[in-house]
Design an enzyme around this catalytic site. Structure first.
Site, PDB file in Angstrom:
ATOM      1  CG  HIS A   2      -1.600   1.294   1.477  1.00  0.00           C
ATOM      2  ND1 HIS A   2      -2.446   1.964   0.610  1.00  0.00           N
ATOM      3  CD2 HIS A   2      -1.452   2.098   2.554  1.00  0.00           C
ATOM      4  CE1 HIS A   2      -2.798   3.114   1.157  1.00  0.00           C
ATOM      5  NE2 HIS A   2      -2.211   3.235   2.329  1.00  0.00           N
ATOM      6  CG  HIS A  18       1.135   7.058   4.121  1.00  0.00           C
ATOM      7  ND1 HIS A  18       1.488   6.245   3.085  1.00  0.00           N
ATOM      8  CD2 HIS A  18      -0.132   6.715   4.452  1.00  0.00           C
ATOM      9  CE1 HIS A  18       0.480   5.450   2.798  1.00  0.00           C
ATOM     10  NE2 HIS A  18      -0.525   5.704   3.606  1.00  0.00           N
ATOM     11  CD  GLU A  43      -3.466   5.290  11.456  1.00  0.00           C
ATOM     12  OE1 GLU A  43      -3.097   5.637  10.318  1.00  0.00           O
ATOM     13  OE2 GLU A  43      -4.640   5.136  11.783  1.00  0.00           O
ATOM     14  CG  ASP A  44      -1.163   1.102  10.197  1.00  0.00           C
ATOM     15  OD1 ASP A  44      -1.967   1.514  11.058  1.00  0.00           O
ATOM     16  OD2 ASP A  44      -1.376   1.150   8.980  1.00  0.00           O
ATOM     17  CG  ASP A  81      -3.439   7.058   2.465  1.00  0.00           C
ATOM     18  OD1 ASP A  81      -3.220   5.856   2.214  1.00  0.00           O
ATOM     19  OD2 ASP A  81      -3.968   7.456   3.515  1.00  0.00           O
ATOM     20  CG  ASP A 108     -20.822  19.843 -22.889  1.00  0.00           C
ATOM     21  OD1 ASP A 108     -21.702  18.967 -22.785  1.00  0.00           O
ATOM     22  OD2 ASP A 108     -20.806  20.873 -22.201  1.00  0.00           O
TER      23      ASP A 108
HETATM   24 MN    MN Z   1      -2.450   4.714   3.991  1.00  0.00          MN
END
Ligand code: MN
Length: 740
Positions: free
Chosen positions: A61, A86, A90-91, A152, A272
């Site tokens: 990811h 990123h 958190e993980d 993300d 259009d």
């Molecule tokens: Mn993420």
């Protein structure tokens, strides 16, 4: 088995790194490959234990997000590295400090912002797009954080199938309401389109698939038509020596769908659906106008559809010429004309802007670049919406460099977002929810823990207000709150209370006056008020209302005022006799047990000269007709009799007087300063909730002298009050008041 799995992971991770580096090489103007490699390995190592909902290793990811950043945003290696990292905080077990130590504070800062967005915004059910956007902006210090966050979100949308249906809908809704508009405002057209179409597919699969099918079915016919427009233009422009690329691509499904809904027309009648785009290989924007002239020689333009975004760019930096011409078969066709660099900015927005600067050998400076300031200016425009309800002045003051620092975003227990100024307390929050909640607020729980009312709220705090129906605003609250709303409500409440007390005081006085059949003019009342050092009679009524002075005292003074000579009325201090008389009207009798008594009720009264209270040494004097008169042993009027051991003296002691209250008087002197009266009454009331009977203060030459009468239980109680009063700043003496 385990070994071979690791082996497979190793191989695929290496090939992923190579694809990422290939993207960086072809899309980024410059790339520190060592940095990207290092971030990549850190990412794979950090996430090695976890897998995604799809069953793939988790690190795929962040790597895909990094590829989106490299390809579709194509800004710099810093944002690619930040994208790789990123989700680390958190993980995984790694901390912000670890990232800072390994990659420095710029990358750590971006990762930190992205983490906060995930931690706060995504764990709450945020009810409106507006508040979500505000929250997002408050968490970002570096524009690159929002770019990483968009990438993300795009990857999450691409892989949304792996999630349960309810979660899918929630994320798609958020994407459509918040992230796609954000991408649009940042000028990231491709990202915006893809986000919209992916969200559209989740939210309205029926419409999505039928539209996709309809477009597919009409594709051959449509492409043939586009060709009929493109071919003559292509020939004509080349004949005039222009170098360019021309494309005719359909617009994204979601925007077509919106057109069919908004215009209420079937697909066949919407012409259009696609725009023909001419991208000139030149840096000379004049050629765009030249090309426009050539196009209009072939097809008649619709004048009102001409838009010059070159002379007047859109706020997101978009520059291009737009025109709609009448094509073959009389159908309108939209044509966009722009240079290559304008096109880059149209596709990649803010990122392309910096990329060009970097290509010119200027490192993207994030702080002092005037052109960046223009972009930031635009980001600030987002804030205008936010501040619409605030005074323009406040907005201007909050502008310069503390865009994200002046406000905090906190949540109700239901996940509703509230915006408050920095320094706001639970009381501000309570008033922000409802004035009644503010009114009865006794405390708060923040993130489940009880905090004091003075606690300074932080962004992301979840706040639960505790209330009690007995609670009401007090003066202290004015110093606790920072919001205008809370301040003005508290003030309003206190003023209303003051008004009520004033009314009560006035009614109490009027009732006594009626009983005595006395008519008093406003002028007389004003005079008494001033004599007692009150500003006006309203202030006098208030003093009566809160019990600082009694109606009797006022009546006494009114009577004296009307009967006495002008000289006599210049001093307003009532004699102790007057004070004691007033006191006697309400003082409760006590049983005094004297040595000579044998249970027969004793007729007695308290001497007016010294007002004895329990704890005082007392003595009785036998009087003719009024029984025993009770004096303090120290009373001057009986000293002669005591020394002569007068036969009319009776030794006495106090009986059971628990719960009874007695009048005592204090004489206080000190500096006459503003607030002195308030400080004195406050000190008394604060001491065991002592009730004040009356306060009279007379001032002269910067000093004051006052007499306070109050209800006390005994000498010990009175002693404590005297101690308190002596501690007041500017108070010189405090003595128990006795007759001279
Ligand atoms: Mn993420």
């Amino acid at each position: 088995m385990a070994v071979s799995v690791t082996h497979i992971t190793q191989i695929s991770s290496e090939s992923l790194l190579e694809s990422l580096l290939a993207d960086c090489r072809s899309f980024l103007p410059r790339c520190d490959e060592q940095l990207v490699r290092k971030a990549f390995h850190f990412c794979v190592e950090a996430h090695k234990e976890s897998v995604r909902a799809s069953g793939e290793p988790y690190y795929t990811h962040p790597v895909e997000v990094a590829r989106i950043v490299a390809r579709d945003i194509a800004l710099d290696d810093i944002s690619v590295a930040a994208a790789l990292l990123h989700d680390v905080i958190e993980d995984t077990d790694f901390t912000l400090q670890d990232i800072q130590a390994e990659f420095g504070s710029t990358i750590a800062d971006i990762v930190d912002s992205v983490t906060k967005i995930s931690g706060i915004a995504e764990n709450q059910t945020i009810t409106t797009a507006e508040t979500y956007r505000k929250l997002l902006l408050s968490l970002i210090r570096d524009v690159r954080a929002i770019l990483v966050k968009l990438a993300d979100r795009l990857h999450n949308m691409r892989t949304i199938e792996a999630l349960p249906p309810e979660r899918r809908i929630q994320i798609a809704r958020e994407t459509l309401d918040i992230y796609a508009p954000f991408a649009h405002r940042l000028g990231l057209a491709n990202l915006k389109w893809e986000l919209e179409d992916l969200a559209f597919k989740v939210l309205n699969p029926e419409a999505y698939f039928s539209l996709a099918q309809a477009l597919q079915e009409s594709r051959v016919e449509r492409e043939a038509y586009i060709q009929k427009v493109i071919s003559p233009i292509e020939r004509h422009l080349r004949q005039h020596g222009l170098r360019f690329e021309i494309t005719g691509r359909p617009k994204n499904l979601y925007s077509i769908y919106q057109k069919t809904v908004v215009r209420g027309k079937p697909l066949e009648e919407i012409y259009d659906l696609f725009a023909i785009r001419i991208i000139l290989d030149t840096e000379d924007s004049n050629e765009c106008y030249f090309a426009y002239g050539l196009v209009t020689q072939l097809f008649t333009p619709i004048p009102e559809r001409f838009k010059d975004f070159i002379a007047v760019p859109k706020k997101n930096g978009y520059r291009s010429l737009h025109t709609t011409v009448i094509g073959p078969e009389g159908r309108p066709v939209e044509i966009q004309i722009r240079t290559r660099s304008m096109h880059e900015i149209a596709e990649r927005g803010v990122a392309a802007h910096f990329r060009y600067k970097a290509a010119q050998g200027v490192a993207p400076a994030w702080n002092d670049d005037p052109e960046l300031e223009e972009w930031i200016q635009w980001v600030r425009e987002l804030f205008e919406k936010r501040s619409r309800e605030e005074a323009a002045q406040e907005f201007l003051e909050s502008l310069p460099l503390n865009l994200y620092q002046d406000e905090i975003y906190v949540f109700t227990p239901k996940g509703e977002l509230k915006r408050l100024p920095k320094g706001a307390t639970p009381l501000d929050f309570a008033f922000a929810i409802h004035t009644e909640i503010g009114h009865h607020c006794i405390g708060a729980k923040v993130n489940g823990r009880i905090v004091p009312l003075t606690y300074k709220l932080q962004t992301g705090d979840q706040v639960e207000i505790l209330t009690s129906k007995h609670q009401a605003p007090s003066r202290d609250w004015e110093h606790i709150v920072v919001t205008h709303k809370a301040k003005s409500y508290i003030r309003r409440y206190l003023n209303e209370q003051r008004r009520l007390k004033q009314q009560e005081g006035q009614q109490a006085l009027e009732k006594r006056l009626r009983k005595l059949h006395l008519a008093v003019s406003d002028e007389e009342l004003e005079r008494v008020a001033r004599a007692l050092k009150y500003e006006n009679r309203a202030a006098l009524f208030y003093a009566i209302g809160i019990g600082t002075i009694s109606p009797e005292l006022v009546i006494n003074l009114l009577r004296r005022d009307s009967s006495a000579s002008p000289e006599a009325s210049s001093s307003c201090l009532p004699s102790l006799e007057q004070v004691a008389e007033i006191a006697r009207q309400q003082a409760s009798g006590v049983e005094i047990v004297g040595t000579p008594t044998d249970g027969t009720p004793l007729l007695y009264s308290y001497a007016r000269c010294c007002n004895p209270i329990p704890g005082d040494e007392i003595v009785g004097i036998i009087t003719i007709g009024s029984g025993l008169r009770v004096h303090r042993q120290t009373c001057k009027t009986i000293q002669d009799m005591l020394q002569n051991n007068h036969p009319r003296l009776v030794p006495l002691r106090w009986g059971n007087v628990a719960g009874e209250e007695f009048i005592a008087a204090l004489r206080i002197t000190g500096d006459d300063r503003p607030g002195m009266l308030h400080d004195i009454t406050k000190a008394i009331v604060a001491c065991d909730r002592t009730n004040i009977r009356s306060v009279n203060i007379d001032s002269y030459g910067g000093l004051f002298e006052g007499v306070v009468t109050l209800y006390v239980r005994n000498t010990e109680h009175l002693g404590r009050i005297i101690e308190k009063l002596r501690k007041i700043h500017g108070v010189h003496t405090v003595v128990r008041f006795e007759s001279p």
